[in-house]
Design an enzyme around this catalytic site. Structure first.
Site, PDB file in Angstrom:
ATOM      1  N   LEU A 162       0.851  -1.180   0.000  1.00  0.00           N
ATOM      2  CA  LEU A 162       0.000   0.000   0.000  1.00  0.00           C
ATOM      3  C   LEU A 162       0.891   1.236   0.000  1.00  0.00           C
ATOM      4  O   LEU A 162       1.985   1.225   0.563  1.00  0.00           O
ATOM      5  CB  LEU A 162      -0.901   0.023   1.241  1.00  0.00           C
ATOM      6  CG  LEU A 162      -1.916  -1.113   1.398  1.00  0.00           C
ATOM      7  CD1 LEU A 162      -2.692  -0.933   2.698  1.00  0.00           C
ATOM      8  CD2 LEU A 162      -2.859  -1.165   0.212  1.00  0.00           C
ATOM      9  N   ASP A 163       0.407   2.309  -0.628  1.00  0.00           N
ATOM     10  CA  ASP A 163       1.142   3.572  -0.569  1.00  0.00           C
ATOM     11  C   ASP A 163       1.305   3.999   0.884  1.00  0.00           C
ATOM     12  O   ASP A 163       0.488   3.659   1.750  1.00  0.00           O
ATOM     13  CB  ASP A 163       0.384   4.665  -1.328  1.00  0.00           C
ATOM     14  CG  ASP A 163       0.305   4.386  -2.824  1.00  0.00           C
ATOM     15  OD1 ASP A 163       1.121   3.598  -3.319  1.00  0.00           O
ATOM     16  OD2 ASP A 163      -0.593   4.960  -3.478  1.00  0.00           O
ATOM     17  N   ARG A 164       2.320   4.793   1.134  1.00  0.00           N
ATOM     18  CA  ARG A 164       2.567   5.273   2.494  1.00  0.00           C
ATOM     19  C   ARG A 164       1.350   6.002   3.061  1.00  0.00           C
ATOM     20  O   ARG A 164       1.006   5.827   4.242  1.00  0.00           O
ATOM     21  CB  ARG A 164       3.785   6.211   2.481  1.00  0.00           C
ATOM     22  CG  ARG A 164       4.087   6.850   3.833  1.00  0.00           C
ATOM     23  CD  ARG A 164       5.355   7.675   3.779  1.00  0.00           C
ATOM     24  NE  ARG A 164       5.272   8.754   2.808  1.00  0.00           N
ATOM     25  CZ  ARG A 164       4.764   9.951   3.061  1.00  0.00           C
ATOM     26  NH1 ARG A 164       4.270  10.234   4.268  1.00  0.00           N
ATOM     27  NH2 ARG A 164       4.741  10.894   2.132  1.00  0.00           N
ATOM     28  N   THR A 166      -1.753   5.596   2.256  1.00  0.00           N
ATOM     29  CA  THR A 166      -2.964   4.773   2.232  1.00  0.00           C
ATOM     30  C   THR A 166      -3.023   3.854   3.440  1.00  0.00           C
ATOM     31  O   THR A 166      -2.010   3.282   3.841  1.00  0.00           O
ATOM     32  CB  THR A 166      -3.001   3.929   0.939  1.00  0.00           C
ATOM     33  OG1 THR A 166      -2.923   4.793  -0.190  1.00  0.00           O
ATOM     34  CG2 THR A 166      -4.273   3.110   0.860  1.00  0.00           C
ATOM     35  N   HIS A 261      -0.359   4.152  -7.642  1.00  0.00           N
ATOM     36  CA  HIS A 261      -1.293   5.275  -7.501  1.00  0.00           C
ATOM     37  C   HIS A 261      -2.504   5.131  -8.434  1.00  0.00           C
ATOM     38  O   HIS A 261      -3.115   6.136  -8.821  1.00  0.00           O
ATOM     39  CB  HIS A 261      -0.597   6.614  -7.788  1.00  0.00           C
ATOM     40  CG  HIS A 261       0.453   6.979  -6.788  1.00  0.00           C
ATOM     41  ND1 HIS A 261       1.090   8.202  -6.788  1.00  0.00           N
ATOM     42  CD2 HIS A 261       1.004   6.274  -5.751  1.00  0.00           C
ATOM     43  CE1 HIS A 261       1.984   8.244  -5.806  1.00  0.00           C
ATOM     44  NE2 HIS A 261       1.941   7.072  -5.167  1.00  0.00           N
TER      45      HIS A 261
END
Length: 563
Positions: A162-164, A166, A261
């Site tokens: 997961l993105d930082r 998110t 993203h």
């Protein structure tokens, strides 16, 4: 050897606030610490000067500081103190000692939702603000380290990331076999993924499918855009609710692919970016349309040199321009013509992009950089305190250390060593056959084959002595990864009874705060509510089963958002 795996954990203190505002809450911060960093030369570095590479790859400090740090001797290449004009070659090993100031993260804890000991995996709920892996300035505040240090999971496999910014669900196998199996499921699109987001405006009531290809055009800023040369991507969106009082919609997202993203950029393309996304929903960057419909992709060579804001009066030479370096007497050498580095001319924008950038893309990246500088009080342009200091030297190094360069390992020498080892082994086997079967070898007679390891530990650090050759005393200290790890471990052991204090602060005449260890400009910590975005991984369905988290707080009906 991976320094991040082998280095002993330093004695650190988890702080609820930043160094300058002890009353703030909701943050977790690690006390700054010295850390050895090792990497092999990347393909894009080959044939380029060290200072050019460092100043292009990293933007946290001024170009003037990076030159100063290299000249202080904290950077080595292949075990030898590096010079700023070193030209990278294939196989070069870069070692750097940095004073790491990890950014604060939210104090929301990682939650273990399920631990299947029999099949060997865990399911967690990751808070926003925490990166999955150690990256950039993050190490102890990364998910991998938190699971290791706080929960005792030595090696969780992060097959989905997961993105930082998110939050949400992650499934992490605890063994390689299951990791391989689950990775194949993600790659083959067999995993059903469901996310929740809160986006700008009134999202359509009917289902919307976006299939625009995505491309990463700036690695430093993590910027992705819709581009015809991008990778295929597909997302289905379904509105849950529209909240008129704050003009946002809560939506259910079903990504069919797993591009970087993906949900964020597809929502932006549709004209409904995630409401608090600092990268894709700021009108100062994207204009009133907020990037709806994508950007122009016509290539352009136009670039301009970075400029300090008009209101900022520079204290001395511009730190973002490499003025001639003063010599030992303090006098400036004669000015000579030199080729400007890409960062000085603005041509570092787009250097790592897979396609030529358009003028609009360049303008967006420039605005993103300027906003980052503004958020940090233009600290990169005020990065000058070190000019009045001595050489940069980690406090854990009691005295400078010198090392002889390690011998170069050639293929011929490796073959000779292996041949000699094989011959010795044959002789030992022959001798063993002639001895009685109950005979035991004498101590020290085992035949050992030395491994050819480019990162094998070097000779033990030796402080500079009076008997050292005169010409060596004036050389920069050759600080190696092994020196820092050994001394850091000693300091950690000695300080185990009490955490070390945070470094003292230096304040200049303009009220700028700096770290007394590495002279980095210090800034107020971000507010906790700015460290995550309204995007949450809600539910995954895999061969292991279906797992889900609770709905995030910000998705609740009537939730009050103070913009």
């Amino acid at each position: 050897m991976n320094a991040q795996e082998e280095t002993s954990t330093p004695a650190v203190e988890i702080l609820p606030s930043n160094d300058k505002n002890p009353s703030s809450v909701g943050l977790k911060k690690v006390t700054p610490y010295w850390h050895p960093y090792t990497t092999m030369a990347k393909g894009r570095w080959l044939g380029r000067e060290l200072l050019e590479v460092v100043s292009t790859e990293y933007r946290d400090r001024s170009m003037d500081f990076y030159r100063y740090a290299i000249e202080s001797g904290v950077t080595t290449i292949n075990g030898v103190v590096a010079k700023a004009d070193h030209i990278f070659q294939n196989g070069d090993r870069l070692e750097n000692v940095v004073h790491r100031h990890e950014p604060a993260v939210t104090s929301t804890p990682v939650k273990i939702l399920h631990h299947d000991k029999e099949r060997g995996f865990i399911v967690i709920n990751k808070p926003g603000s925490i990166p999955v892996h150690a990256t950039g300035r993050y190490f102890y505040n990364s998910l991998a380290e938190i699971l290791k240090n706080d929960f005792g999971f030595e090696k969780p496999y992060t097959v989905n990331r997961l993105d930082r910014l998110t939050s949400g669900l992650m499934i992490l196998p605890l063994n390689a076999k299951l990791a391989t199996k689950l990775t194949e499921e993600f790659v083959q699109g067999k995993v059903k993924k469901e996310y929740i987001a809160r986006c700008e405006g009134r999202f359509p009531e009917e289902d919307v499918v976006c299939e625009e290809p995505l491309l990463t055009i700036d690695r430093q800023m993590g910027l992705n855009v819709v581009h015809p040369e991008g990778k295929p991507a597909k997302t289905l969106f379904r509105r849950i609710r529209y909240d008129e009082y704050n003009n946002t919609s809560v939506i259910h997202c079903f990504p069919q692919t797993g591009r970087s993203h993906q949900i964020r950029v597809h929502l932006q393309f549709l004209g409904h970016p995630i409401a608090n996304d600092p990268l894709y929903s700021d009108p100062r960057i994207w204009g009133d349309k907020l990037g709806k419909g994508g950007i122009d992709t016509t290539p352009s060579d136009e670039r301009s040199a970075p400029q300090a804001p008009a209101h900022l009066v520079l204290d001395g030479p511009n730190p973002e321009s490499l003025s001639p370096s003063p010599n030992q007497s303090g006098d400036a050498p004669p000015s000579t013509e030199r080729k400007l580095f890409p960062r000085e001319t603005g041509h570092d924008i787009g250097m790592g992009a897979p396609v030529p950038l358009s003028a609009q893309a360049v303008d967006i990246i420039t605005r993103l950089r300027n906003m980052k500088d503004e958020d940090e009080d233009w600290g990169r342009w005020r990065d000058v305190v070190f000019r009045a200091k001595g050489k940069l030297m980690p406090s854990i190094l009691r005295a400078p250390v010198l090392h002889e360069p390690p011998p170069k390992k050639r293929a011929g020498r490796r073959k000779e060593k292996k041949a000699a080892a094989a011959a010795a082994a044959a002789e030992a086997e022959k001798a063993a056959l002639e001895e009685p079967t109950d005979a035991t070898p004498a101590p020290g007679t085992d035949v050992a084959v030395e491994e050819d390891n480019a990162t094998a530990p070097q000779a033990e650090a030796t402080p500079v002595a009076d008997s050292a050759p005169a010409e060596d005393i004036n050389k920069p200290a050759q600080i190696t990864e092994e020196d820092v790890m050994k001394l850091a471990a000693e300091d950690a052991s000695a300080a185990s009874q009490a955490p070390p204090p945070a470094p003292e602060l230096i304040v200049d005449k303009n009220g700028m705060y700096y770290c007394s260890e590495c002279f980095v400009p210090l800034h107020e910590d971000s507010k906790p509510e700015t460290l995550y975005i309204f995007l949450h991984a809600l539910r995954y369905t895999t061969s292991l089963g279906t797992f889900e988290t609770e709905m995030p707080e910000w998705a609740a009906e009537g939730w009050d958002w103070a913009r």
